[in-house]
Design an enzyme around this catalytic site. Structure first.
Site, PDB file in Angstrom:
ATOM      1  N   GLY A   1      11.347   9.165  -8.016  1.00  0.00           N
ATOM      2  CA  GLY A   1      10.617   8.629  -9.153  1.00  0.00           C
ATOM      3  C   GLY A   1       9.214   9.180  -9.209  1.00  0.00           C
ATOM      4  O   GLY A   1       8.711   9.767  -8.242  1.00  0.00           O
TER       5      GLY A   1
ATOM      6  N   GLY B   1       5.071   8.355 -10.930  1.00  0.00           N
ATOM      7  CA  GLY B   1       4.159   7.380 -11.511  1.00  0.00           C
ATOM      8  C   GLY B   1       2.756   7.927 -11.505  1.00  0.00           C
ATOM      9  O   GLY B   1       2.510   9.080 -11.132  1.00  0.00           O
ATOM     10  N   GLY B   2       1.797   7.059 -11.924  1.00  0.00           N
ATOM     11  CA  GLY B   2       0.409   7.490 -11.977  1.00  0.00           C
ATOM     12  C   GLY B   2      -0.150   7.816 -10.610  1.00  0.00           C
ATOM     13  O   GLY B   2      -1.107   8.582 -10.479  1.00  0.00           O
ATOM     14  N   PHE B   3       0.435   7.239  -9.560  1.00  0.00           N
ATOM     15  CA  PHE B   3      -0.025   7.474  -8.194  1.00  0.00           C
ATOM     16  C   PHE B   3       0.458   8.804  -7.657  1.00  0.00           C
ATOM     17  O   PHE B   3      -0.118   9.366  -6.734  1.00  0.00           O
ATOM     18  CB  PHE B   3       0.505   6.365  -7.286  1.00  0.00           C
ATOM     19  N   GLY B   4       1.580   9.309  -8.178  1.00  0.00           N
ATOM     20  CA  GLY B   4       2.172  10.516  -7.637  1.00  0.00           C
ATOM     21  C   GLY B   4       3.683  10.487  -7.728  1.00  0.00           C
ATOM     22  O   GLY B   4       4.244  10.007  -8.710  1.00  0.00           O
ATOM     23  N   VAL B   5       4.348  10.960  -6.670  1.00  0.00           N
ATOM     24  CA  VAL B   5       5.804  11.122  -6.684  1.00  0.00           C
ATOM     25  C   VAL B   5       6.405  10.418  -5.476  1.00  0.00           C
ATOM     26  O   VAL B   5       5.823  10.412  -4.387  1.00  0.00           O
ATOM     27  CB  VAL B   5       6.192  12.624  -6.666  1.00  0.00           C
ATOM     28  N   VAL B   6       7.607   9.831  -5.663  1.00  0.00           N
ATOM     29  CA  VAL B   6       8.357   9.217  -4.570  1.00  0.00           C
ATOM     30  C   VAL B   6       9.550  10.112  -4.255  1.00  0.00           C
ATOM     31  O   VAL B   6      10.327  10.458  -5.147  1.00  0.00           O
ATOM     32  CB  VAL B   6       8.840   7.798  -4.935  1.00  0.00           C
TER      33      VAL B   6
ATOM     34  N   ASP C   1       0.572  -6.610 -10.376  1.00  0.00           N
ATOM     35  CA  ASP C   1       1.422  -5.667 -11.105  1.00  0.00           C
ATOM     36  C   ASP C   1       2.897  -6.026 -10.946  1.00  0.00           C
ATOM     37  O   ASP C   1       3.734  -5.170 -10.676  1.00  0.00           O
ATOM     38  CB  ASP C   1       1.159  -4.239 -10.624  1.00  0.00           C
TER      39      ASP C   1
END
Length: 886
Positions: free
Chosen positions: A588, A590-595, A705
C-alpha cells in the site's frame, strides 16, 4: 346434576345491577384514540357514549397519520380519521397505569386506511410486556382494512407495556387501545391468558352489540347459518351476579336447526392443531314451552360427550369446557343433539371461543421498573431504546442498562446503569437507590450538581461508582466506606472539598477486606479513589510536570534525533532491504510513504518505509515508535522493530493477512462478503483497541485517525488498530481537551475538533461512529453520486423513513437480525452526535456492540432450536467466538 358438576363449569344467577352501574360509568376503562392531537378535546363516540382521549401522554414516539377515506367503513363503530405510526426505532411502546393482579380485556385496533398513500398493508409484531402477543397483518377484510386483536390477561404489575415491533420493511401503526376490567372469577384458564377467537350471538339481525348493552364492552358479532332458524323473545332474561353478564340483546335470541331432527353444529378453525382452546356456551330457554314440550340435548365437543342439558326458562347459564381443547387438523366442533326424551330441537344463544396464549417471560422487577422510569422522567432521557421493559427481551434491552436474567420465570434485575455523557442536569435523583442490585453506576461527564446523596448507601451491591466530571460539591461522604463490595470510585473533575475520609483511607490501606461469608479478599479489591484533595497538592503536581517537561525539552535540543528504547528491535537499513527482497512487493501507499511485504525469520511482516518527501515524517515516525514500544494490546497492531538510520526510516509490523476493513466493505479485496456477526466482531475488537488507548495507556492517548483503512484484519479476521503517527496524549483530571492543530482524514473528523481545535477522546468516538456506519451500510464515507454525499447526512435521511433494509448493506442480502442491526445503528448515531458531551465513551460502545452480537447469537440459537425440535434425536450446536467471512 353430579355429572354436570364434574364435566362443566356453571355460572348462573340474577342480573347484577351493581356491576352494570360501575361499567356504565366507565370505571377503570382506558380508551385511547391513537394519533388524536393532545390539544383536541376527548372524543365521545356517539353510538356507545365511550370517551376516547389522546394517546400522546402514553407513548414517546410516533407520528400522526390521516386516513385517506373511511366513508365506506363501519369498523366496530369507531372513529377512523387519524392513527399513529412509528417510522423510527424498532420497538415503540405504550405504557399504561393499571392495577396489579386485575383481569383486563385488552383490545388493540389497527385500521390502515392507506394513510401513507402506499397501498401496502403493514406487518409487524405486537408485544404485551416482554412477551410476543401476536403478529399483525393489516390486510383487507370485508371491504375494509382493519384488524382487531383482543386478549384477556391478568396484569403482573401496575405498569402495562403494549409494544409495536418492526419486523420488515413496513411501518407499524395503531388506531386505538382499549382496556376493560373484568371480574376476577371470570374467564379463568389453568395457565396463560386467553386470546379471543370469536364472540358470536346467534341471530340474523345483522346488529353488532357492545357497550353500553354489554357492561364489559365485549363486541358481539351476529352469526347465522343457512341450516339454522332464529328464534327470539321480547321478555327479559335474568343474567349473572358472578361476572359473565351477557347483554339482553344477545341472550334474548337463539338458533335452532331448521330440520328439527338434525343436530345444531357449530365449527371454527384454530390457528394451529396444537392450540389449546376454551369454549363458553351461552344458553337460556326463551320460548314459553307447553306442558307436554321438552327441550333436552346432548353436548359434544370434538366428538366427546359432555352432558345432557336442559336450558333454564328465561334464565341464562354459561357452560364452559372444563379443560382446554385441542382440535385435530385445526377444526373444532360443538354439536348439540336432542335426546330421545326431547320434543324440541336443540338451541344455543351465543358462544365465545378463546385460545390459550402463554407469556412465559417474567417482567423486570416492578420496583426497579418504576425506579428506572422515574430516572428517565427526572433527567428527560430521550434514548429511543428506552421504551417497554428495560431488560427483556434481551434484543430490546435499554441502551446503557444491563440486567441479570436468570431464567424466564424469575424477574430480571438491573445490575448496571450507564448514563455517562447523557446531558444530565440537577441533583442525583433518589430514585437510583431503588435499583438495589446495582453493581455498576456511571453518571460521569454530565452536569450534575449538589452533594453526593446519602441515598447511595442503599446500593449495597455496588462495585464501581463513577461520578467524575460533574459539578458535584460538598465533601467525600464517609458512608461510601460502608458499601462493602465497592471496589472503585471515580470522583475527579468535581468541586468536592476536604480530604478523603479516614474510613475510606483505612479500606484503601487494608491488605484484606472482609466480604461475604467472613472471607478476606486480596489487595486487588481495594478501593481506588481519584479526587481533588487540595490546591497545594495540585500546585505541586503542576510544578513537577513543568520541571519534567523542561528537562525533556532541553534534552530534545541537545539531541536532534533522540535514541529510542529497546534497541534490540532496531534494524539496519540493509536488513530492511533484505527482509523486503529489495522492496519487491508493495502492499500500500500513503502520505507517509510505502508499505512493503517482507519476511523476518520466516514470518511475514509489513514494512512501512517513510518517504523523504513526507512533511512531518520523522515526528510522526517517532510518535508511532514510542507509542508502540510502550503499549501492548491484542487489538493494536504489534511493532516488530524499526530502522532509524539517517534519512532511512522504517517501521516493521506484524503482517495482517486480510488487509484492511475498507477493502472488504468496498469489495475491492475480492472474495466472500463479511457477514453480519463477522462485522460486529470486527467492530467490537476495534472498539476495544481504542478503549485501551483511552483508559489503558498512561497517559491516555487519542488516536486522531480512526478510519476503516486503519483497521487491519488478520488470518481469522481478528481486528487490530494501526497507524499511530497522529496519536496524542492528554492528561487526566480537570483537563478536558488538548488544543492542537487539526489532523486526520476528511469525513472522519469530529466537527467539534475541526471547529475548535479541541482534541478529546470523544473525537475518536465520533470517528469510530463513522466506521460503524460504514460497517452497517457498506457505503463509502463520501460519495458524490449520492443525493446526500456525506454518509452522516445520508444515514439521517434514510432513518427518517424508518426502513432498516434501505440502510443495511445490500451485500448482506438481508441475512442479519433486525433487532441487532437497529441497536447497532442507534449506537452509531449516538457516537456521531454533534455534541461531544452526549457521545458515549468507548467502554460503553464496546459493551453495546457486545450486546448486539449476543442478540444476534440468541436469535440464531432460537431459530436453530426451533428447527432441531422438528426432527428426532439430539443436536449439538457450537457457536464460534470468531464469526467467519462469507
Amino acid at each position: 346434576m353430579e355429572t354436570r358438576s364434574k364435566l362443566m363449569l356453571l355460572a348462573c344467577a340474577t342480573f347484577s345491577i351493581i356491576s352494570l352501574v360501575k361499567s356504565q360509568n366507565q370505571q377503570g376503562f382506558i380508551s385511547l384514540y391513537c394519533g388524536l392531537p393532545s390539544n383536541e378535546s376527548p372524543y365521545i363516540e356517539p353510538l356507545t357514549n365511550l370517551t376516547y382521549i389522546s394517546d400522546v401522554n402514553f407513548v414517546r414516539g410516533g407520528k400522526t397519520g390521516n386516513i385517506k377515506n373511511n366513508s365506506d367503513i363501519d369498523f366496530t363503530s369507531r372513529p377512523y380519521k387519524v392513527l399513529r405510526y412509528f417510522p423510527e426505532g424498532i420497538r415503540n411502546c405504550y405504557s399504561l397505569s393499571v392495577k396489579q393482579g386485575t383481569k383486563y380485556l385488552i383490545r388493540t385496533l389497527f385500521f390502515y386506511g392507506n394513510y401513507d398513500g402506499l397501498n401496502t398493508s403493514p406487518r409487524f409484531d405486537l408485544f404485551l410486556g416482554p412477551n410476543i402477543w401476536t403478529s399483525v397483518d393489516v390486510q383487507k377484510v370485508d371491504g375494509g382494512d382493519g384488524v382487531i386483536e383482543e386478549i384477556i390477561h391478568v396484569t403482573r404489575c401496575n405498569i402495562l407495556d403494549i409494544c409495536l415491533v418492526k419486523t420488515g420493511t413496513t411501518t407499524p401503526m395503531i388506531s386505538a387501545i382499549e382496556l376493560r376490567p373484568l371480574r376476577y372469577d371470570t374467564y379463568t384458564a389453568r395457565t396463560g391468558s386467553l386470546k379471543k377467537i370469536l364472540h358470536f350471538y346467534f341471530t340474523n339481525s345483522g346488529k353488532e352489540v357492545r357497550y353500553p348493552e354489554d357492561v364489559y364492552d365485549r363486541v358481539w358479532i351476529p352469526h347465522s347459518q343457512p341450516e339454522w332458524t332464529q328464534i327470539n323473545t321480547t321478555r327479559n332474561v335474568s343474567g349473572f351476579s358472578d361476572g359473565y353478564n351477557p347483554p339482553q340483546d344477545v341472550i334474548k335470541t337463539a338458533s335452532i336447526p331448521t330440520n328439527v331432527s338434525e343436530p345444531l353444529t357449530f365449527t371454527w378453525m384454530s390457528e394451529s392443531s396444537d392450540d389449546e382452546t376454551y369454549a363458553y356456551l351461552y344458553f337460556a330457554e326463551i320460548q314459553q314451552l307447553k306442558a307436554n314440550e321438552t327441550r333436552q340435548f346432548k353436548i359434544l365437543v370434538n366428538g366427546v360427550y359432555y352432558i345432557d342439558y336442559i336450558p333454564r326458562k328465561f334464565e341464562a347459564e354459561t357452560l364452559i369446557t372444563p379443560a382446554a381443547l385441542k382440535c385435530g387438523g385445526g377444526v373444532c366442533r360443538v354439536q348439540l343433539s336432542k335426546t330421545p326424551k326431547s320434543t324440541l330441537p336443540p338451541q344455543m344463544n351465543a358462544i365465545e371461543i378463546f385460545s390459550v396464549i402463554q407469556f412465559p417471560q417474567s417482567d423486570t422487577n416492578t420496583d426497579e421498573v418504576i425506579a428506572i422510569k422515574n430516572i428517565q422522567s427526572t433527567y428527560k432521557v430521550s434514548r429511543i431504546s428506552w421504551q417497554g421493559d428495560p431488560c427483556v427481551p434481551i434484543q430490546f434491552s435499554w441502551m446503557g442498562v444491563s440486567c441479570n436474567v436468570i431464567d424466564i420465570s424469575t424477574p430480571p434485575r438491573i445490575i448496571s446503569l450507564d448514563l455517562s455523557s447523557s446531558g444530565l442536569t440537577g441533583v442525583i435523583t433518589p430514585s437510583i437507590q431503588n435499583l438495589t442490585m446495582l453493581r455498576e453506576l456511571d453518571l460521569s461527564n454530565n452536569n450534575l450538581t449538589g452533594v453526593i446523596p446519602p441515598s447511595l448507601q442503599n446500593l449495597t451491591m455496588l462495585r464501581e461508582l463513577d461520578l467524575s466530571n460533574n459539578n458535584l460539591t460538598g465533601e467525600v461522604p464517609e458512608f461510601l466506606a460502608t458499601i462493602k463490595p465497592l471496589l472503585v470510585i471515580h470522583l475527579r473533575g468535581n468541586n468536592l472539598r476536604g480530604s478523603v475520609p479516614q474510613a475510606l483511607q483505612d479500606r484503601e490501606n487494608n491488605d484484606g477486606l472482609k466480604l461475604l461469608r467472613g472471607k478476606h479478599q486480596p489487595k486487588s479489591w481495594l478501593v481506588a479513589i481519584v479526587a481533588s484533595i487540595s490546591c497545594v497538592a495540585v500546585t505541586i503536581i503542576v510544578l513537577v510536570l513543568i520541571f519534567i517537561f523542561r528537562r525533556r525539552k532541553s534534552s530534545t535540543r541537545k539531541v536532534i534525533r533522540p535514541s529510542l528504547e529497546m534497541k534490540n528491535r532496531r534494524f539496519k537499513y540493509s536488513e530492511v532491504k533484505e527482509m523486503t527482497n529489495n522492496f519487491e512487493v508493495v502492499l500500500g501507499k500513503g502520505g507517509f510513504g510505502v508499505v512493503y511485504h517482507g519476511f523476518l525469520n520466516n514470518e511475514q511482516v509489513a514494512v512501512k518505509v517513510l518517504s523523504q518527501s513526507s512533511t512531518q515524517g520523522y515526528k510522526e515516525f517517532k510518535t508511532e515508535v514510542e507509542l508502540l514500544l510502550r503499549v501492548h494490546h491484542v487489538n493494536l497492531v504489534s511493532l516488530v522493530g524499526y530502522c532509524d538510520k539517517g534519512n532511512d526510516l522504517a517501521l516493521i509490523y506484524e503482517f495482517m493477512e486480510n488487509g484492511n476493513l475498507k477493502e472488504h466493505l468496498s469489495g475491492k479485496r475480492g472474495g466472500p462478503v463479511l457477514n453480519w456477526p463477522g462485522r460486529l466482531k470486527i467492530a467490537i475488537e476495534s472498539a476495544l483497541g481504542i478503549e485501551y488507548l483511552h483508559i489503558g495507556c498512561k497517559p491516555p492517548m487519542v488516536h486522531r485517525d480512526v478510519k476503516s483503512t486503519n483497521i487491519l484484519l488478520g488470518l481469522r479476521f481478528e481486528a487490530k488498530l494501526a497507524d499511530f503517527g497522529l496519536s496524542r496524549s492528554f492528561l487526566v483530571g480537570s483537563q478536558t481537551h488538548v488544543s492542537t492543530n487539526v489532523a486526520g482524514t476528511l469525513g472522519y473528523l469530529d466537527p467539534e475538533y475541526y471547529q475548535k481545535n479541541w482534541l478529546t477522546e470523544k473525537s475518536d468516538v465520533y470517528s469510530f461512529g463513522i466506521v460503524l456506519l460504514e460497517i452497517i451500510t457498506g457505503q463509502p464515507v463520501i460519495e458524490q453520486s449520492r443525493d446526500k454525499s456525506y454518509i452522516v447526512e445520508w444515514a439521517k435521511s434514510m432513518l427518517a423513513n424508518g426502513d432498516i433494509e434501505s440502510i443495511m448493506d445490500r451485500n448482506l442480502h438481508q441475512d442479519y437480525d433486525t433487532s441487532s442491526s437497529w441497536k447497532a445503528l442507534e449506537l452509531a448515531m449516538l457516537c456521531i452526535n454533534p455534541s461531544s458531551t452526549l457521545r458515549p465513551n468507548m467502554t460503553r460502545v464496546a459493551h453495546e456492540l457486545n450486546e448486539c452480537l449476543e442478540i444476534y447469537n440468541l436469535t440464531k440459537r432460537r431459530s436453530q432450536d426451533q428447527n432441531s425440535s422438528k426432527s428426532s434425536g439430539h443436536t449439538v450446536t457450537f457457536i464460534s467466538d470468531i464469526p467467519s467471512a462469507r
